[in-house]
Structure formats: structure tokens, C-alpha cells
Design an enzyme around this catalytic site. Structure first.
Site, mmCIF file in Angstrom:
data_model
loop_
_atom_site.group_PDB
_atom_site.id
_atom_site.type_symbol
_atom_site.label_atom_id
_atom_site.label_comp_id
_atom_site.label_asym_id
_atom_site.label_seq_id
_atom_site.Cartn_x
_atom_site.Cartn_y
_atom_site.Cartn_z
ATOM 1 N N THR A 385 66.600 22.208 87.983
ATOM 2 C CA THR A 385 67.130 21.146 88.846
ATOM 3 C C THR A 385 68.548 20.722 88.441
ATOM 4 O OG1 THR A 385 64.863 20.344 89.105
ATOM 5 C CG2 THR A 385 66.588 18.911 89.940
ATOM 6 N N THR A 403 67.096 22.438 93.359
ATOM 7 C CA THR A 403 66.299 22.965 92.259
ATOM 8 C C THR A 403 65.689 24.313 92.579
ATOM 9 O OG1 THR A 403 64.503 22.414 90.719
ATOM 10 C CG2 THR A 403 64.148 21.827 93.018
ATOM 11 N N GLN A 424 58.684 26.765 93.214
ATOM 12 C CA GLN A 424 58.458 25.418 93.752
ATOM 13 C C GLN A 424 57.013 25.188 94.181
ATOM 14 O OE1 GLN A 424 60.517 22.719 92.993
ATOM 15 N NE2 GLN A 424 62.023 24.160 93.808
ATOM 16 N N SER A 456 58.137 16.191 95.840
ATOM 17 C CA SER A 456 59.221 16.327 94.867
ATOM 18 C C SER A 456 59.538 14.971 94.255
ATOM 19 C CB SER A 456 60.468 16.855 95.582
ATOM 20 O OG SER A 456 61.594 16.784 94.743
ATOM 21 N N SER A 457 60.171 14.997 93.089
ATOM 22 C CA SER A 457 60.664 13.752 92.485
ATOM 23 C C SER A 457 62.167 13.602 92.667
ATOM 24 C CB SER A 457 60.347 13.727 90.992
ATOM 25 O OG SER A 457 58.963 13.781 90.784
ATOM 26 N N GLY A 478 65.171 16.773 86.257
ATOM 27 C CA GLY A 478 64.181 16.575 85.190
ATOM 28 C C GLY A 478 62.801 16.183 85.689
ATOM 29 N N GLY A 479 62.344 16.770 86.807
ATOM 30 C CA GLY A 479 60.995 16.485 87.286
ATOM 31 C C GLY A 479 60.801 14.994 87.491
HETATM 32 N N1 GLY Z 1 60.790 20.654 91.167
HETATM 33 C C1 GLY Z 1 60.851 19.330 90.700
HETATM 34 C C2 GLY Z 1 60.831 18.333 91.774
HETATM 35 O O1 GLY Z 1 61.208 18.647 92.897
HETATM 36 O O2 GLY Z 1 60.429 17.220 91.544
#
Ligand code: GLY
Length: 580
Positions: A385, A403, A424, A456-457, A478-479
Site C-alpha cells: 500500500t 495497493t 487483494q 478495505s481500510s 498499513g492495513g
Molecule cells: N489491502 C489493505 C486494505 O485495502 O485495507
């Protein structure tokens, strides 16, 4: 807001040193008077700044930046991935004043149903190789943005990325530390060296990569030239599509040409909410970022009100924000998914009465027992990301986060064209009840389905002041730590009047409800309150399970200052802004 300003300063000022192994960036960097780009790599920031100098707008700069990141941060993002972009035009000569959210998140191929990973014989199927790959959205999203909201042509915006890929760029510390940790995994699984041969040789230099080594990606330069010449068709229906399908099939996946041809981006409205006098423009689902930020800030304000009359302390401040985050992440796990497929009750989640009810359980003295879900394993140290921010000379802004998911995505390369495909699909509820790579346990609303986008975050965010002017452009990689760190850097600026560098240097903490762990960067473990008691001891006494985490997220930030645009990349990832 003045009520809580000193508290926030109390929390972060003593912890102004940085994550282990990072050197804090200088707080004295002068602002950019006119326009600026803050991205995870200086070549990418300069690519965007080059467009701004040519008279391009924030969207032109964003597109040039993103294609350059595809080359220089190939483990984080790129043409094999997807993303979200929030755009705000500020009294623009063409677009007037309006905001747009672009969703170019990957979709599940037609063959991927809810049981796809449950039935897979390989437990790593959702993270590694052909089965983990979602239909990439980045190229479609960027070209849509350029066509509808940019001013320059494809050749111009792609030129810096093509140069970087063809002539090469020097590996920096972030590149090398990521490449070496991935190479260590290849050493543990020597079959990866054959299975993902292009990654091993071109990106990892057979495990021998050093800082300063030249990384050349002539194959990606060829892909970018095709995209510059033929546009979206080159990627979704031409030679690149052929190579993607070939790579995915050879590694056991099921993406087809039809999946690629069917890919469509979604243009929508940002999710907007107020915090004090500021107006936030954030990303709606399938990003969980906007909803989670709105809930967290709404609850945080209520929690602070509930602490009135008690002695203020750093620990109380961390506690109040952590308790808000735990509510938001619990709701994320239960309620959020792709609104094209499932009902996402955004209004109920953000409803005033619902926030009041949640906040009523806040206890200033202790945290509550965790739910029965979730793993206690810490999330991975992930370098996937990438976020970038742009402001142009008109005051228009772009915040975008993109990402390929984990470092080098699925690790599956498209060797003919020099890029890695995402993994993903692991952001779906791949195995119900089992936490994903980020330790997130999610509900049936986020089960995979053909054409569906995983939750997603990613939280690209623009903040406007009471007069509607852009005051902050922010986001992170970072997730799930994206949500927390974006909130923390924005609060640093809004409540403490910190500079961009100060906000970036400040140490971070993160809680995602499950696992029930309060992660804190190392400097926190030395911070004491006014009575000399360690803040982490205070938090432990409240029932928080505090754990050290070396580095939390990689953010970027632009802030309006009296002298222009104050911008900073994150020293945790070596980001450097560029502008004029
Ligand atoms: N791949 C991490 C997110 O989209 O949250």
C-alpha cells in the site's frame, strides 16, 4: 476544541522521537508557496510536481505520481493493484467547487464465490499466487481520473514513470529492507525462486540487493508505453491482458479476459462528516476508512466529555481514543462490505443516537473485556500500500491510496511487463471466522462474490475548514493501521497546530478491537505522566493489553500554513515531498 488541545499536546510531545530505525525528519522544512505532492518516494513526488509546474492540475499530478510509484514502490502498489481517490475542486475554473470519490478497488473474478478459499487445498491460496489475485483497477481508475478531471495528455503524465522504469532508480533503505525480508521468505521456500522467478531476479536481485543498487524495470516501461499509446484497452484487452491471464492461469488462478474487459471503476460522492468546525471528505465503503474515522472521532469527542472533572493525562487520552477505535473496528468487522452487493447501514452506524448509546458504555477507569473473536497474533509488518497527497496552485486537492495488498502482493509477477499482481482477495472474508493477514475477522457481508470488491481500510482524506478551504490532505499505508494513523496525524495538526513534520514524527498507537491488543511504538514505553508513572503502566492498569510494535503505518500529509503548503512524507518509509 481548545478544551482538548493541551491534552493532545501532552500525549504526543514527549514521544516526539521516532520508530526504531527511523531518523525523525526535520521540522524546519519550508512550506511550498504554490503547489505540492507528498508521496512515498521522491521520484514519485517529483513526477507529480513536474505536472504541476507544467500547469497541470492536482489530478494530472496525482496520476503521474501514481504511475511513478508503480515503478519505485513495486512492493506496495502499482498497475497490478487498485485504490481509492478523493478529489476536491476548490472554485476551479472548469469544475467549480465539487468533491468526487473514485473507487478503483480490485474485483473478484467471475469464478470466485463465497466458498472459493474454504474449498482450496492450500491455506495460503488467498495470499500467495494466482488464486489470490483480484482484477486490477489502478490503470482504469487513473485513466478515468485523467480523462474526466485532468488537463494533460497520457503521454505527458506517464513520461516520468516510463523514464524511471527504463533508466532505473536507486534502491533506498525502505526498498532494501522490504526486499530482504521477502528474500528471506524465498530462502525458507526455495521453490518460490522458480515460481516467482521475475520477483526473485528483477526486484530482489536474487536476495543480494543493497542500498544504492540500480533497479531497472524495462518490462514495466514497455507496459507503461503501451498504456500511454493505447489507453485502458492496452491493459484490459491487449497484450498486457494476455500476459496477466497467462500468469494467473499458470499459477492455478482463474481470472479470464472477460473479467478484465468487464472491469469498471465507480465514481461516487465522498463520505462527509464534521469534527468541530472542520468538514472531512473521506472514502465510503468498500473502504471502511470513512465510516471508521467518522465513528472514531464522534466517539472520541464524547469520551473526552465523559472524562471532564478527572485529572487529564496522556493515558486517559490514549484510553479515550482507543475505546473509540475498538467500537469502530468492531462495527467494521460486523457491518461493512461492498455496498454494490450487501446492505451497509452507514446512516445507522453514524447516527447521533447510536454514537451516544455506544459512548455511554465508556468507562474512564478501565477497558472492557474483548469479544470472543479474533486472533492474538500481531498483524504482519507489511510494506504493501502507498498513499499520496496533492494540492495544486488553485487549492484543488487529491488524496489517493493504492495497493497490491501485502509486500509484492500475491508475489505473482507478470514477467513480460515487469509488475506484480495483487493479493487483494485476502481482504475478503476468505475463511469465515479466521483472521486475515492483518488479523481482521470479518462478517459474511464481506464474503467473496463475482465482481465484488473486498472491504478495505484505505482512508484517503481531505479536511476543509469552516470557509470550505482545503486545510489538510492525508492518508496512510498499513492495513487497518491506516485508519488509526490517519486519525492521529490529522488530530496532531487540528488539535496541536503541529507542523506536517511534527505530526509525522510523533509516535503512534493502534487498536483494531480484535486481536485485543493496544499496539504502541517503542517511544511510548518511556513516556511518563505528571506523577512520573509510565503511561503504558497506567494503560495496563485500565486493562489494556499493551504490546510494542516497531513501526505503525506509513503516512503522507499536506497542511495549509500561513506561508504555503507544509508537506511531509513518512520517515518510516522514506517519503519526501516535492513542489514549488
Ligand atoms: N489491502 C489493505 C486494505 O485495502 O485495507
Amino acid at each position: 476544541m481548545t478544551r482538548i488541545r493541551p491534552l493532545w499536546r501532552t500525549v504526543l510531545a514527549p514521544a516526539a522521537a521516532l520508530c526504531t530505525g527511523c531518523a525523525a525528519i526535520s521540522p524546519d522544512a519550508p512550506p511550498f508557496p504554490h503547489a505540492v505532492v507528498a508521496a512515498d518516494h521522491i521520484i514519485a513526488s517529483r513526477a507529480g510536481a513536474e505536472m504541476l509546474r507544467k500547469g497541470g492540475n492536482a489530478v494530472d499530478a496525482a496520476v503521474a505520481t501514481s504511475f511513478a510509484l508503480s515503478v519505485t514502490r513495486p512492493y506496495s502498489c502499482g498497475i497490478g493493484g487498485g485504490g481509492f481517490m478523493v478529489i476536491h475542486f476548490n472554485d476551479d475554473p472548469v469544475h467549480g467547487t465539487r468533491s468526487i470519490a473514485l473507487n478503483y478497488r480490485e474485483t473478484a473474478p467471475a469464478a470466485i464465490g463465497p466458498d472459493y478459499f474454504v474449498n482450496a487445498d492450500d491455506p495460503s491460496a488467498s495470499t500467495l499466487g494466482g488464486r489470490a489475485v483480484g482484477v486490477p483497477g489502478n490503470v482504469a481508475g487513473l485513466l478515468y481520473a485523467l480523462e474526466h478531471f485532468g488537463t494533460l495528455d497520457r503521454q505527458t503524465v506517464l513520461a516520468p514513470a516510463i523514464r524511471a522504469a527504463a533508466y532505473g532508480f536507486e534502491a533506498d533503505e525502505n526498498y532494501v529492507s522490504t526486499a530482504r525480508s521477502v528474500a528471506a521468505r524465498f530462502d525458507e521456500h526455495p521453490e518460490f525462486k522458480r515460481r516467482f522467478a521475475y520477483v526473485w531476479t528483477a526486484f530482489l536481485h536474487s536476495g543480494e540487493i543493497r542500498v544504492g543498487d540500480l533497479v531497472r524495470l524495462p518490462e514495466q516501461a514497455a507496459a507503461l508505453r503501451l498504456i500511454a499509446e493505447h489507453g485502458r484497452e492496452a491493459f484490459y484487452d491487449g497484450a498486457i491482458a494476455d500476459a496477466i491471464v497467462r500468469a494467473v492461469h499458470a499459477d492455478g488462478g482463474s481470472m479470464t479476459h472477460d473479467d478484465l474487459r468487464a472491469y469498471r471503476i465507480r465514481q461516487t460522492q465522498p463520505l462527509t462528516f464534521r469534527f468541530a468546525s472542520w468538514r472531512f471528505l473521506a472514502m465510503p465503503p468498500p473502504s471502511s476508512g470513512g465510516v471508521a474515522m467518522a465513528q472514531t472521532l464522534g466517539l472520541f469527542t464524547r469520551h473526552l466529555a465523559a472524562t471532564r472533572g478527572r485529572p487529564s493525562s496522556s493515558a486517559m487520552f490514549v484510553h479515550a481514543l482507543t475505546e473509540a477505535l475498538k467500537h469502530a473496528f468492531a462495527d467494521r468487522a460486523e457491518w461493512l462490505g461492498d455496498p454494490d452487493f450487501v446492505d451497509v447501514p452507514i446512516h445507522q452506524l453514524l447516527d447521533r443516537a447510536s454514537l451516544d448509546a455506544m459512548a455511554s458504555s465508556f468507562d474512564p477507569a478501565r477497558t472492557h473485556e474483548p469479544g470472543a473473536y479474533g486472533s492474538r497474533a500481531p498483524p504482519p509488518d507489511d510494506r504493501g500500500t502507498s498513499h499520496y497527497c496533492v494540492v495544486d496552485a488553485h487549492g484543488n486537492a487529491v488524496a489517493a491510496t493504492e495497493t497490491i495488498n501485502l509486500s509484492f502482493g500475491s508475489r505473482l509477477p507478470v514477467p513480460e511487463f515487469g509488475f506484480c499482481l495483487n493479493n487483494q482477495l485476502d481482504d475478503f472474508t476468505a475463511l469465515p471466522g479466521v483472521p486475515n493477514a492483518f488479523g481482521l475477522t470479518q462478517s459474511d457481508r464481506n464474503l467473496p462474490a463475482p465482481g465484488k470488491r473486498p472491504l478495505s481500510s484505505m482512508s484517503p482524506t481531505i479536511v476543509l475548514d469552516a470557509d470550505g478551504r482545503v486545510v489538510i490532505v492525508a492518508g496512510a499505508a498499513g492495513g487497518p493501521t491506516i485508519i488509526t494513523s490517519t486519525i492521529e496525524i490529522i488530530l496532531e495538526v487540528l488539535l496541536s497546530d503541529s507542523t506536517a513534520a511534527e505530526a509525522m514524527n510523533a509516535s503512534r498507537f493502534h487498536h483494531q478491537w480484535a486481536p485485543d491488543v493496544l499496539y504502541m511504538e517503542p517511544e511510548w514505553f518511556d513516556v511518563r505522566d505528571a506523577n512520573g508513572v509510565l503511561v503504558v503502566d497506567r494503560l495496563s492498569a485500565m486493562g489494556h493489553r499493551v504490546q510494542r510494535r516497531d513501526s505503525i503505518a506509513a503516512a503522507n500529509l499536506i497542511r495549509r500554513s500561513a506561508r504555503g503548503w507544509d508537506a511531509a512524507g513518512d520517515p518510516r518509509k522514506g517519503g519526501v515531498p516535492a513542489g514549488y
